[in-house]
Scaffold this motif. Structure first.
Motif, PDB file in Angstrom:
ATOM      1  N   ALA A   1      70.049  52.890  68.292  1.00 51.91           N
ATOM      2  CA  ALA A   1      70.154  51.461  67.990  1.00 51.91           C
ATOM      3  C   ALA A   1      70.924  51.244  66.697  1.00 51.91           C
ATOM      4  N   LYS A   2      70.663  52.077  65.702  1.00 50.58           N
ATOM      5  CA  LYS A   2      71.358  51.961  64.418  1.00 50.58           C
ATOM      6  C   LYS A   2      72.843  52.240  64.577  1.00 50.58           C
ATOM      7  N   THR A   3      73.194  53.213  65.409  1.00 48.81           N
ATOM      8  CA  THR A   3      74.588  53.603  65.597  1.00 48.81           C
ATOM      9  C   THR A   3      75.430  52.453  66.137  1.00 48.81           C
ATOM     10  N   GLN A   4      74.865  51.667  67.050  1.00 49.55           N
ATOM     11  CA  GLN A   4      75.643  50.586  67.666  1.00 49.55           C
ATOM     12  C   GLN A   4      75.320  49.202  67.105  1.00 49.55           C
ATOM     13  N   GLU A   5      74.635  49.172  65.960  1.00 55.06           N
ATOM     14  CA  GLU A   5      74.152  47.902  65.409  1.00 55.06           C
ATOM     15  C   GLU A   5      75.269  46.883  65.213  1.00 55.06           C
ATOM     16  N   ILE A   6      76.338  47.247  64.517  1.00 48.26           N
ATOM     17  CA  ILE A   6      77.388  46.285  64.190  1.00 48.26           C
ATOM     18  C   ILE A   6      78.113  45.807  65.438  1.00 48.26           C
ATOM     19  N   SER A   7      78.360  46.712  66.383  1.00 47.74           N
ATOM     20  CA  SER A   7      79.103  46.326  67.588  1.00 47.74           C
ATOM     21  C   SER A   7      78.250  45.536  68.577  1.00 47.74           C
ATOM     22  N   ASN A   8      76.932  45.532  68.398  1.00 56.91           N
ATOM     23  CA  ASN A   8      76.039  44.875  69.361  1.00 56.91           C
ATOM     24  C   ASN A   8      74.973  44.061  68.629  1.00 56.91           C
ATOM     25  N   LEU A   9      75.405  43.328  67.613  1.00 60.91           N
ATOM     26  CA  LEU A   9      74.472  42.649  66.712  1.00 60.91           C
ATOM     27  C   LEU A   9      73.506  41.712  67.423  1.00 60.91           C
ATOM     28  N   LYS A  10      73.996  40.879  68.324  1.00 56.39           N
ATOM     29  CA  LYS A  10      73.147  39.851  68.928  1.00 56.39           C
ATOM     30  C   LYS A  10      72.060  40.434  69.814  1.00 56.39           C
ATOM     31  N   ASN A  11      72.221  41.705  70.197  1.00 55.35           N
ATOM     32  CA  ASN A  11      71.227  42.342  71.053  1.00 55.35           C
ATOM     33  C   ASN A  11      70.458  43.441  70.324  1.00 55.35           C
ATOM     34  N   THR A  12      70.531  43.428  68.986  1.00 55.34           N
ATOM     35  CA  THR A  12      69.840  44.440  68.180  1.00 55.34           C
ATOM     36  C   THR A  12      68.777  43.761  67.323  1.00 55.34           C
ATOM     37  N   VAL A  13      67.568  44.291  67.370  1.00 53.70           N
ATOM     38  CA  VAL A  13      66.438  43.680  66.663  1.00 53.70           C
ATOM     39  C   VAL A  13      65.893  44.666  65.632  1.00 53.70           C
ATOM     40  N   SER A  14      65.883  44.256  64.377  1.00 47.30           N
ATOM     41  CA  SER A  14      65.312  45.054  63.296  1.00 47.30           C
ATOM     42  C   SER A  14      64.129  44.301  62.696  1.00 47.30           C
ATOM     43  N   ASN A  15      63.554  44.833  61.629  1.00 43.12           N
ATOM     44  CA  ASN A  15      62.419  44.175  60.964  1.00 43.12           C
ATOM     45  C   ASN A  15      61.312  43.819  61.948  1.00 43.12           C
ATOM     46  N   LEU A  16      61.049  44.721  62.886  1.00 42.79           N
ATOM     47  CA  LEU A  16      60.103  44.441  63.977  1.00 42.79           C
ATOM     48  C   LEU A  16      58.730  44.034  63.469  1.00 42.79           C
ATOM     49  N   LYS A  17      58.242  44.759  62.476  1.00 44.15           N
ATOM     50  CA  LYS A  17      56.869  44.541  61.999  1.00 44.15           C
ATOM     51  C   LYS A  17      56.684  43.158  61.384  1.00 44.15           C
ATOM     52  N   ARG A  18      57.769  42.589  60.851  1.00 47.71           N
ATOM     53  CA  ARG A  18      57.658  41.278  60.215  1.00 47.71           C
ATOM     54  C   ARG A  18      57.445  40.151  61.233  1.00 47.71           C
ATOM     55  N   LEU A  19      57.616  40.447  62.517  1.00 47.29           N
ATOM     56  CA  LEU A  19      57.431  39.438  63.563  1.00 47.29           C
ATOM     57  C   LEU A  19      56.043  39.514  64.195  1.00 47.29           C
ATOM     58  N   ALA A  20      55.296  40.558  63.898  1.00 49.96           N
ATOM     59  CA  ALA A  20      54.006  40.789  64.557  1.00 49.96           C
ATOM     60  C   ALA A  20      53.049  39.622  64.344  1.00 49.96           C
ATOM     61  N   GLY A  21      52.467  39.133  65.437  1.00 47.79           N
ATOM     62  CA  GLY A  21      51.426  38.114  65.363  1.00 47.79           C
ATOM     63  C   GLY A  21      51.875  36.761  64.854  1.00 47.79           C
ATOM     64  N   ARG A  22      53.184  36.520  64.823  1.00 47.23           N
ATOM     65  CA  ARG A  22      53.705  35.256  64.285  1.00 47.23           C
ATOM     66  C   ARG A  22      53.948  34.231  65.391  1.00 47.23           C
ATOM     67  N   LYS A  23      53.773  32.969  65.049  1.00 47.38           N
ATOM     68  CA  LYS A  23      54.176  31.880  65.911  1.00 47.38           C
ATOM     69  C   LYS A  23      55.605  31.484  65.556  1.00 47.38           C
ATOM     70  N   PHE A  24      56.339  30.997  66.557  1.00 49.41           N
ATOM     71  CA  PHE A  24      57.747  30.659  66.324  1.00 49.41           C
ATOM     72  C   PHE A  24      57.888  29.530  65.300  1.00 49.41           C
ATOM     73  N   GLN A  25      56.903  28.642  65.246  1.00 47.77           N
ATOM     74  CA  GLN A  25      56.987  27.505  64.332  1.00 47.77           C
ATOM     75  C   GLN A  25      56.589  27.863  62.902  1.00 47.77           C
ATOM     76  N   ASP A  26      56.152  29.086  62.671  1.00 49.13           N
ATOM     77  CA  ASP A  26      55.794  29.519  61.318  1.00 49.13           C
ATOM     78  C   ASP A  26      57.031  29.438  60.430  1.00 49.13           C
ATOM     79  N   PRO A  27      56.958  28.733  59.298  1.00 52.63           N
ATOM     80  CA  PRO A  27      58.131  28.617  58.413  1.00 52.63           C
ATOM     81  C   PRO A  27      58.707  29.963  57.969  1.00 52.63           C
TER      82      PRO A  27
END
Length: 677
Positions: free
Chosen positions: A52-78
């Motif tokens: 995933a890291k190797t192709q990050e720049i060429s496939n940005l819109k389909n690459t997800v990082s910072n996974l843990k920061r999204l855990a248990g969050r609601k979309f409306q959370d500021p």
């Protein structure tokens, strides 16, 4: 059975395994001791970790990082708006209002929840560990930020189950590091005996996104977390952001380009900024170079360490706050702290180290590996909980970061009854169990929530769960049933109402101790052979458990049907990834065989073939190569394997003929395949 510890970081993840000799960090498929915490999606398969890291720049819109920061969050959370600065993929609203990510996978637009994304990544971690251990991986202990709430922890728990893992414990980052420290300390120094004044150590972890301070007391019997304080938006990525913003202005003025208008340009600069930060940790000046940043412009610049410190001055001003809070909550002074242990990549920044040392007025300690300490602690924690290993008795007492209160409806027959209570206070030990007593004639509900929502991360809902107590009815005398409800914060740091039962007061007889015998008169003999008198008893009322009360729980965990559906989908995607990988390997193997045969045809095989034979064989190889790059460019694994078998049928006799010529059999050697008469 495997024993695995996982430091699941925002930027990267480190895996440890417990072995007979201790706890080791293992390498991934490219021999790195950590793996990028990243998942990406392509036209045929997923890319996870290194790929995933190797192709990050060429496939940005389909690459997800910072996974843990999204855990248990609601979309409306500021705070989701903050995360959008660090994640290139599109964050959208998923089921139940949770945050999800919209990507294109196998030609289709799909939305995956944060829990699914973490499960995908943990599946990769499981495969990496299994490959190293040559065993099926099941039991793990996973690290988690101390500030994670109940829904965030449950999201990680669901992800591990979807990935086919058995989670033994969620261990707070600094607690895991401290457990690893206790391993090293026991071999280097003697901890105080239980009951003596403990050794008090400050563990300071500054990673990619979070700054955490824990004050922990140690003696030979175990360790107790006294306090934990944190800054959730203080870490390496915040320093990187300051550098990106600085060079965005420099490049705007110097090259007339706006990196904020081009997502790829922005992340190219982000990669370069991270490298620059690392160089400046060891050097006073360093360059930044970004090839083809945008509009075919190669951008460059210079920065000194002093300039970096000016850029991050607002961040540096926040260094002391968590230190002061941790000491205050522990009820200690700086002089009470015996050692200050630093972990986390961002503690290498000189200006941060200087401020921490200045605060405590004493030297800092680097006993632990700053990048691997948490993983080592998780590995040891897993060994302590696993039946496979025998470890020394060493208790680990953690604490909760937020107070938890229960609320309930007032019983109409108890007008003065309170309707809420803080059951688990802040810094309450973990694990911990409390028994709540209610007098009721009918079923009732309890709700659990965080008592101080203003201290939660972002604008998260304080709600934890609803627990419905069933089977309650009046007793035989049409009076209240005395209901006992067991609430527990477990090793995962999550709250469960595990069970309920009801009790009744009954009269029981208990023995009463005799009064001391009166002293005998002087000169009087005592006959010790008398029969013992029966012991006196008295009737007392005691509460006796009479039956169970079912409890139906509703929490932030996903329901069983959804979990099973996501687990099935994860297995399907993992099988698809495996097939794509095997197909690519079959294609590469065919290509390699074609090149090998062509090289030998005009090399070592020349002496055993005629020119006409070589011409025909070369034509056969060219036809196979043309097929491979045309019709066979995208086909099935079976077709690649069939094509290779066809070529081997033609060329293997040549190889055998060459081998026989180079290594002829002795004349007197009999052919074992010839029958003697």
């Amino acid at each position: 059975m495997s024993v695995v510890g996982v430091d699941f970081g925002t930027l990267k993840t480190t895996i440890s395994v417990a072995r007979r000799g201790g706890v080791d960090v293992i390498v991934n498929e490219v021999s790195n001791r950590s793996t990028p915490s990243m998942v990406a999606f392509g036209p045929k398969s997923r890319y996870i970790g290194e790929t995933a890291k190797t192709q990050e720049i060429s496939n940005l819109k389909n690459t997800v990082s910072n996974l843990k920061r999204l855990a248990g969050r609601k979309f409306q959370d500021p705070e989701i708006e903050i995360e959008k600065q660090f994640i290139a993929a599109d964050l959208v609203e998923a089921a139940n209002g949770d945050v999800g990510v919209k990507v294109k996978y196998r030609g289709q637009d799909e939305v995956f929840s944060a829990t699914q994304l973490m499960a995908m990544y943990l599946t990769k971690i499981k495969e990496t560990a299994a490959k190293e251990l040559k065993l099926t991986v099941s039991d793990i202990v996973l690290s988690v930020p101390a500030w994670f709430t109940d829904p965030q922890r449950r999201s990680l728990m669901d992800a591990t189950e979807i990935a086919g893992l058995k989670l033994l414990r969620l261990m707070n980052d600094t607690t895991a590091a401290a457990l690893g420290w206790s391993l090293r300390t026991n071999s280097n120094r003697v901890l105080p005996e239980a009951g003596e004044t403990p050794a008090r150590v400050a563990f300071i972890d500054i990673g990619h996104s979070t700054y955490t301070v824990s004050i922990i007391a140690f003696d030979k019997s175990g360790m107790t977390v006294l306090s934990t304080a944190f800054d959730r938006h203080f870490g390496g990525r915040n320093i990187d952001k300051a550098l990106i913003d600085h060079f965005a202005g420099v490049f705007q003025e110097k090259y007339k380009i706006d990196i904020y208008s081009n997502r790829k340009a922005y992340f190219r600069v982000a990669v370069a900024a991270e490298k620059l930060k690392k160089v400046l940790s060891a050097n006073t000046q360093a360059p930044i170079n970004v090839e083809n940043v945008m509009n075919e412009v190669d951008a460059s610049g210079m920065l000194t360490r002093e300039e970096l410190e000016e850029l991050i001055a607002p961040l540096l001003e926040r260094v002391n706050a968590p230190l002061e809070q941790a000491l205050a909550e522990a009820g200690l002074t700086k002089d009470d702290i015996e050692a200050i242990e630093l972990i986390g990549g961002s503690t290498r920044v000189p200006s941060i180290k200087e401020r921490i040392a200045e605060f405590f007025g004493k030297p800092l300690s680097y006993t632990l590996n700053q990048d691997e300490a948490i993983a080592i602690g998780c590995g040891f924690g897993c060994a302590m909980l696993s039946p496979v290993f025998r470890t020394r008795d060493f208790a680990v007492h953690d604490i909760i970061s937020y107070p938890i209160e229960f609320t309930w409806e007032q019983s109409p027959e108890v007008p003065n009854e309170a309707t809420s209570m803080v059951v688990f206070k802040k810094n309450n030990p973990v694990p911990s169990t409390k028994i709540l007593t209610f007098h009721r004639k009918e079923p009732f509900d309890l709700e659990a929530k965080y008592a101080e929502p203003e201290h939660l991360p972002g604008k998260m809902s304080p709600w934890i769960g609803k627990f419905s107590v069933k089977g309650v009815q009046p007793n035989e005398e049409n009076d209240f049933m005395v209901c006992k409800i067991k609430a527990r914060v477990n090793l995962f740091g999550v709250l469960n109402v595990e069970s309920g039962y009801y009790v009744e007061e009954v009269e029981v007889e208990e023995e009463v101790e005799d009064d001391a015998a009166a002293p005998a008169a002087e000169g009087m003999d005592i006959d010790n052979a008398e029969e013992p008198k029966p012991k006196a008893t008295r009737k007392v009322k005691k509460q006796v458990k009479k039956g169970e009360l079912p409890v139906v729980a509703g929490t932030a965990s996903i329901d069983e049907a959804q979990r099973e559906a996501w687990a099935n989908r994860e297995r399907e995607m993992a099988n698809e990834d495996k097939l794509v990988s095997e197909t690519e390997n079959a294609k590469n193997q065919l290509e390699e065989y074609i090149y090998s045969c062509r090289s030998k045809l005009y090399g070592e095989w020349e002496e055993i073939t005629t020119e006409a034979e070589r011409e025909n064989l070369s034509k056969t190889l060219s036809e196979a190569e043309d097929w491979l790059y045309d019709e066979g460019d995208d086909t099935t694994k079976a077709r690649y394997q069939l094509r290779e078998e066809e070529l081997r049928f033609i060329f293997q006799p040549l190889q055998q003929k060459y081998n026989d010529k180079k290594n002829p059999k002795p004349k007197n050697e009999e052919d074992p395949n010839v029958m003697r008469m």
